[in-house]
Design a protein around this motif. Structure first.
Motif, PDB file in Angstrom:
ATOM      1  N   ALA A 115       0.754  -1.185  -0.105  1.00 18.73           N
ATOM      2  CA  ALA A 115      -0.127   0.102   0.066  1.00 18.73           C
ATOM      3  C   ALA A 115       0.868   1.301  -0.169  1.00 18.73           C
ATOM      4  N   VAL A 116       1.812   1.296   0.767  1.00 18.81           N
ATOM      5  CA  VAL A 116       2.830   2.488   1.019  1.00 18.81           C
ATOM      6  C   VAL A 116       3.462   2.576  -0.595  1.00 18.81           C
ATOM      7  N   LEU A 117       3.858   1.432  -1.038  1.00 21.97           N
ATOM      8  CA  LEU A 117       4.467   1.461  -2.431  1.00 21.97           C
ATOM      9  C   LEU A 117       3.491   2.134  -3.511  1.00 21.97           C
ATOM     10  N   ALA A 118       2.218   1.568  -3.362  1.00 20.40           N
ATOM     11  CA  ALA A 118       1.288   2.353  -4.282  1.00 20.40           C
ATOM     12  C   ALA A 118       0.939   3.543  -4.084  1.00 20.40           C
ATOM     13  N   VAL A 119       1.183   3.974  -3.020  1.00 19.35           N
ATOM     14  CA  VAL A 119       0.863   5.618  -2.438  1.00 19.35           C
ATOM     15  C   VAL A 119       1.926   6.325  -3.087  1.00 19.35           C
ATOM     16  N   ALA A 120       3.279   5.833  -3.108  1.00 15.16           N
ATOM     17  CA  ALA A 120       4.590   6.636  -3.730  1.00 15.16           C
ATOM     18  C   ALA A 120       4.237   6.468  -5.052  1.00 15.16           C
ATOM     19  N   GLN A 121       3.878   5.402  -5.650  1.00 11.92           N
ATOM     20  CA  GLN A 121       3.828   5.393  -7.257  1.00 11.92           C
ATOM     21  C   GLN A 121       3.009   6.520  -7.917  1.00 11.92           C
ATOM     22  N   MET A 122       1.812   6.399  -6.952  1.00 14.03           N
ATOM     23  CA  MET A 122       0.686   7.498  -7.159  1.00 14.03           C
ATOM     24  C   MET A 122       1.300   9.001  -7.044  1.00 14.03           C
ATOM     25  N   GLY A 123       2.055   9.284  -6.086  1.00 15.97           N
ATOM     26  CA  GLY A 123       2.678  10.599  -5.917  1.00 15.97           C
ATOM     27  C   GLY A 123       3.774  10.968  -7.166  1.00 15.97           C
ATOM     28  N   SER A 124       4.362   9.912  -7.496  1.00 17.52           N
ATOM     29  CA  SER A 124       5.410  10.076  -8.774  1.00 17.52           C
ATOM     30  C   SER A 124       4.850   9.955  -9.978  1.00 17.52           C
ATOM     31  N   GLY A 125       3.382   9.585 -10.005  1.00 17.31           N
ATOM     32  CA  GLY A 125       2.798   9.620 -11.487  1.00 17.31           C
ATOM     33  C   GLY A 125       3.193   8.269 -12.178  1.00 17.31           C
ATOM     34  N   ARG A 126       3.702   7.059 -11.532  1.00 15.06           N
ATOM     35  CA  ARG A 126       4.114   5.823 -12.102  1.00 15.06           C
ATOM     36  C   ARG A 126       3.062   4.701 -11.796  1.00 15.06           C
ATOM     37  N   LEU A 127       2.001   5.213 -11.258  1.00  8.36           N
ATOM     38  CA  LEU A 127       1.183   4.076 -11.129  1.00  8.36           C
ATOM     39  C   LEU A 127       0.496   3.930 -12.380  1.00  8.36           C
ATOM     40  N   GLN A 128       0.240   2.565 -12.917  1.00  7.19           N
ATOM     41  CA  GLN A 128      -0.203   2.150 -14.054  1.00  7.19           C
ATOM     42  C   GLN A 128      -1.143   0.950 -13.816  1.00  7.19           C
ATOM     43  N   VAL A 129      -2.014   1.023 -14.783  1.00  8.29           N
ATOM     44  CA  VAL A 129      -3.081  -0.259 -14.916  1.00  8.29           C
ATOM     45  C   VAL A 129      -3.466  -0.586 -16.258  1.00  8.29           C
ATOM     46  N   GLU A 130      -3.691  -2.066 -16.457  1.00 11.10           N
ATOM     47  CA  GLU A 130      -4.070  -2.333 -17.770  1.00 11.10           C
ATOM     48  C   GLU A 130      -5.285  -3.206 -17.681  1.00 11.10           C
ATOM     49  N   THR A 131      -6.083  -2.437 -18.188  1.00 18.06           N
ATOM     50  CA  THR A 131      -7.658  -2.754 -18.132  1.00 18.06           C
ATOM     51  C   THR A 131      -7.842  -3.500 -19.278  1.00 18.06           C
ATOM     52  N   ARG A 132      -9.165  -4.564 -19.057  1.00 20.97           N
ATOM     53  CA  ARG A 132      -9.425  -5.672 -20.036  1.00 20.97           C
ATOM     54  C   ARG A 132     -10.904  -5.767 -19.815  1.00 20.97           C
ATOM     55  N   PRO A 133     -11.580  -6.509 -20.551  1.00 24.31           N
ATOM     56  CA  PRO A 133     -13.196  -6.820 -20.035  1.00 24.31           C
ATOM     57  C   PRO A 133     -12.947  -7.986 -19.133  1.00 24.31           C
ATOM     58  N   LEU A 134     -13.911  -7.831 -18.222  1.00 22.80           N
ATOM     59  CA  LEU A 134     -13.904  -8.927 -17.055  1.00 22.80           C
ATOM     60  C   LEU A 134     -15.273  -9.401 -16.981  1.00 22.80           C
ATOM     61  N   HIS A 135     -15.334 -10.741 -16.586  1.00 22.91           N
ATOM     62  CA  HIS A 135     -16.406 -11.411 -16.173  1.00 22.91           C
ATOM     63  C   HIS A 135     -16.746 -10.961 -14.806  1.00 22.91           C
ATOM     64  N   LEU A 136     -17.607 -10.039 -14.473  1.00 24.48           N
ATOM     65  CA  LEU A 136     -17.698  -9.680 -13.036  1.00 24.48           C
ATOM     66  C   LEU A 136     -18.218 -10.573 -12.114  1.00 24.48           C
ATOM     67  N   PRO A 137     -19.338 -11.561 -12.413  1.00 26.16           N
ATOM     68  CA  PRO A 137     -20.030 -12.434 -11.437  1.00 26.16           C
ATOM     69  C   PRO A 137     -18.734 -13.453 -10.684  1.00 26.16           C
ATOM     70  N   SER A 138     -17.735 -13.764 -11.822  1.00 27.30           N
ATOM     71  CA  SER A 138     -16.754 -14.907 -11.104  1.00 27.30           C
ATOM     72  C   SER A 138     -15.848 -14.218 -10.088  1.00 27.30           C
ATOM     73  N   VAL A 139     -15.577 -12.754 -10.435  1.00 28.98           N
ATOM     74  CA  VAL A 139     -14.728 -11.974  -9.802  1.00 28.98           C
ATOM     75  C   VAL A 139     -15.479 -11.829  -8.307  1.00 28.98           C
ATOM     76  N   LEU A 140     -16.650 -11.308  -8.352  1.00 28.94           N
ATOM     77  CA  LEU A 140     -17.424 -10.967  -7.227  1.00 28.94           C
ATOM     78  C   LEU A 140     -17.631 -12.305  -6.379  1.00 28.94           C
ATOM     79  N   ASP A 141     -17.947 -13.427  -6.952  1.00 27.61           N
ATOM     80  CA  ASP A 141     -17.888 -14.225  -5.946  1.00 27.61           C
ATOM     81  C   ASP A 141     -16.857 -15.209  -5.611  1.00 27.61           C
ATOM     82  N   SER A 142     -15.718 -14.909  -6.268  1.00 25.05           N
ATOM     83  CA  SER A 142     -14.393 -15.398  -5.680  1.00 25.05           C
ATOM     84  C   SER A 142     -14.110 -14.300  -4.393  1.00 25.05           C
ATOM     85  N   ILE A 143     -14.318 -13.241  -4.511  1.00 25.97           N
ATOM     86  CA  ILE A 143     -13.970 -12.271  -3.384  1.00 25.97           C
ATOM     87  C   ILE A 143     -15.008 -12.434  -2.328  1.00 25.97           C
ATOM     88  N   ALA A 144     -16.292 -12.688  -2.537  1.00 25.41           N
ATOM     89  CA  ALA A 144     -17.100 -13.163  -1.390  1.00 25.41           C
ATOM     90  C   ALA A 144     -16.572 -14.232  -0.447  1.00 25.41           C
TER      91      ALA A 144
END
Length: 749
Positions: A571-600
């Motif tokens: 978490a601290v590393l992510a905050v540091a990356q956001m402060g330096s502008g180096r936080l990157q994400v790679e989005t793609r189409p997700l099947h939400l039901p499986s993700v939500l079921d796994s997290i639950a």
């Protein structure tokens, strides 16, 4: 008796036709004949036959009807009855204020008599009017200030008034009616002071032909001027009228003096003057006009139109104009002065005015110097206006009467007024009321109080700011000028205020960053110490008691603490990356039901350990969401861990998802925990913020969960919001964009 058609019959017919009453009585005093007017006078029908009636009876009847005038009717009748009818009688009767009758009694042969009444009212009134006119004429002549003397054909004085003696300088009572003209002349000479020329003048007047009109003027030694007029009369006499014309002579002398003065003024005037008569011909022109027109000839008696045509044909002026139009313009006396430039460069202005005799006067002035001065003043004014327009401030100059003298365009813009409203002459108080009515001065109540307080008050050095309706901040400064006026400067300080606000915000942010750093160090020292203590403590326990029955338990605790430390460091590393502008994400189409079921399923155990129920609500058909699965799991885990942390035992947590009408997907985490006050919602997403900030706080954590969750959501193009109320739980809503892939089917029940 005479036959028909005889003179007697004609006379009888004439008597009967007379308009006045006619009676003929016999010797026995009885009516022999009477006409219709007689019956009417007796107030009887005109065809009444009065023959045989007694004269005494008729006389009494007439007396009672006022025929003999006012008074006792019986006494009047008795006097008439007593008349001796053998003698002719004639009497004048007045029966009313304006009615007069003449009654004639004529004796007839045989002892009878005839009585004829004639209405002489008109004659009496005419006589009275003539007497009145004669009396008024006599009075007027006697009261006239002019001396009047009337002489007959023999040159004898037949009438004179008092003024005649006075103006002849004779003592009162000296002149008398009957004197001849020579005697009157002698009296005048005798009473005249020693003045040989005047005496000789009077001696010469003895032999003047009085059949013709003559007039003389004499100046007496006492300064009195006497005008004598001799006028012949129709009867051969003559009338002399003496008039004191001293005032007239003085007025004439004064008029001559004024005329001479006027001639001098006209000659000295620097303005050209032309006077035209009712016939539009030139009557008078002064030397200045001739100088102004140079070599142009100006002729007395010339018609104005011909003069204009000749001068226009000579091209005296730089601009050619229609002579007919110039001629018509001369008689528009209400117009402004006309200005024209001559061919030699001089500028002349002219105006006209009517004269009482129907003519008019034209005045021409050389305004070349004034024209040049005005042109220079206008050039300077234009230069000043250009300078004002180029200024970066709105400027408005007011005079001592609080009226606008000049203003630039920026002043109009910053005051919200138009050029026409901020024109020269506009009153400051009126402008304030106009701004107030348009809501240009901010809060209506405060603005109205300010305008009322400042209305009519002396202007002093002043500076204040106000906010315009478009949000701009306007600084208004006022500085008096030496002439009693003042200048008001309007400056748009919006950018300056924004910079100051930015600086202030930066200062606050720096202070908050410093405080956050301090808070971060305090929080992180607490959060890091707890798992480190576990690691160190259980490691020491393994070292001291390495029995196989404790290894698994202690190793599990050390592993859990290590993972907690790793998550905190991530978490601290992510905050540091956001402060330096180096936080990157790679989005793609997700099947939400499986993700939500796994997290639950992943967090159902911790929730049950905390005495809570974690439920994944039935999911409808959902489109594929655009997100990075790792970051999405991190966000949802953070939201669910917060819900578990802040929900007391026995509570419930719901994980749900639904498709929105705008084509996006909403994933929500709802709990019925302690909730937050509305004012805490904004702080919840700040880094290292613990809403429960005391040292003995009941809930642990680094304060980075929600901060990282929102940051990660925004990095994926999503939005994260909170709905909460103190004691009523919290709902976190994550809005995800969707891909063009088909919708995901709902999981089987």
């Amino acid at each position: 008796m005479s036959g028909p058609g005889t003179p007697a019959e004609a006379a009888l017919a004439l008597l009967l036709a007379l308009p006045g009453p006619v009676f003929i009585f016999d010797a026995e005093r009885r009516v022999v004949m009477a006409n219709a007017a007689a019956a009417t006078r007796l107030d009887m029908p005109p065809d009444t036959d009065l023959a045989g009636a007694s004269a005494d009876t008729l006389i009494r009847r007439l007396a009672h009807r006022g025929h003999y005038g006012p008074g006792d009717p019986e006494a009047l009748a008795a006097a008439v009855i007593a008349l001796d009818r053998r003698q002719p009688h004639r009497s004048l009767l007045r029966t009313g204020p304006d009615r007069w009758y003449e009654v004639a009694s004529v004796p007839l042969p045989g002892g009878g008599w005839a009585s004829v009444t004639t209405d002489v009212t008109e004659h009496r009134l005419a006589e009275k009017a003539a007497r009145d006119r004669l009396r008024l004429t006599d009075t007027a002549l006697r009261q006239s200030p002019s001396g009047i003397g009337i002489y007959d054909r023999d040159h004898r004085l037949v009438f004179f008034n008092d003024a005649y003696e006075a103006l002849l300088d004779l003592p009162p009572g000296t002149a008398r009616v009957g004197m001849d003209f020579g005697q009157v002349t002698d009296l005048v000479i005798e009473n005249m002071p020693f003045d040989a020329p005047a005496q000789a003048l009077f001696q010469g007047r003895r032999h003047i032909d009085r059949s013709r009109r003559n007039q003389f003027l004499r100046q007496r030694p006492d300064g009195v001027a006497i005008r004598a007029t001799s006028q012949p009369l129709a009867d051969g006499g003559f009338l002399i009228v003496l008039e004191d014309v001293s005032q007239l002579r003085a007025a004439e002398d004064e008029a001559k003096g004024r005329a001479a003065l006027l001639d001098g003024v006209l000659a000295a005037l620097p303005h050209g003057v032309c006077v035209y008569g009712p016939d539009r011909r030139l009557r008078l022109v002064n030397a200045a006009f001739r100088d102004l027109v140079g070599d142009s000839e100006v002729r007395i008696g010339e018609h104005l139109l011909e003069l204009i045509r000749r001068r226009e044909a000579a091209r005296e002026y730089a601009d050619r104009q229609d002579p007919e139009e110039i001629f018509r313009r001369q008689f528009d006396f209400a117009r402004e002065p006309t200005t024209r430039r001559r061919a030699d460069g001089r500028v002349l202005t002219g105006r006209t005015a009517p004269l009482p005799d129907g003519g008019h006067i034209s005045v021409v002035s050389d305004v070349t110097a004034l024209h040049r001065a005005e042109a220079e003043a206008q050039r300077r004014a234009d230069l000043l206006q250009a300078m004002m327009e180029s200024m970066r401030h709105g400027v408005c100059l007011f005079d001592a009467g609080r009226r606008v003298v000049a203003a630039n365009a920026l002043a109009c813009e910053l005051t919200g007024l138009t050029r026409e409203e901020l024109a020269p002459g506009a009153l400051l108080d009126d402008l304030g009321r106009l701004q107030l009515s348009r809501g240009l001065l901010g809060d209506p109540a405060e603005a109205e109080a300010l305008v009322r307080a400042r209305a009519g008050q002396p202007v002093r050095h002043d500076r204040f700011t106000r906010r315009a309706r478009d949000g701009r901040v306007i600084e208004v400064s006022t500085d008096p000028t030496p002439d009693g006026g003042f200048v008001r400067v309007y400056t748009d300080v919006t950018a300056e205020r924004q910079v100051l606000a930015g600086i202030e915000q930066a200062r606050i942010a720096a202070e908050e960053a410093s405080f956050a750093k301090t808070r971060f160090l305090a929080t992180m020292s607490h959060e890091l110490r707890t798992p480190l203590h576990a690691v160190i403590g259980f490691a020491e326990a393994l070292q001291n008691d390495p029995g196989p029955e404790n290894v698994k338990e202690f190793a599990g605790t050390i592993l859990e603490a290590g993972r907690e430390l790793l998550a905190l460091i991530d978490a601290v590393l992510a905050v540091a990356q956001m402060g330096s502008g180096r936080l990157q994400v790679e989005t793609r189409p997700l099947h939400l039901p499986s993700v939500l079921d796994s997290i639950a399923r992943q967090l159902r155990g911790p929730a049950e350990a905390a005495g809570l129920t974690l439920t994944l609500d039935p999911l409808p058909a959902l489109p594929r969401a655009t997100a990075e699965e790792r970051r999405l799991r991190q966000i949802l885990l953070s939201l669910l861990n917060n819900a578990i942390k802040f929900t007391p035992a026995g509570g419930a947590i719901h994980l749900a998802a639904r498709a929105l009408d705008d084509g996006q997907v909403e994933v929500s985490v709802t709990d019925n925990g302690i909730g937050m006050a509305p004012e805490q919602l904004g702080q919840a997403f700040e880094a290292f913020v613990q809403l429960e900030g005391s040292h003995d706080r009941r809930y642990g954590g680094s304060g980075l969960g929600l901060y990282l969750a929102r940051a990660l959501a925004e990095a994926m193009g999503a939005a994260l919001t909170l709905d909460s109320a103190r004691g009523a739980g919290t709902t976190a809503r994550l809005i995800l964009k969707v891909s063009a892939s088909p919708a995901s089917p709902a999981p089987a029940a």
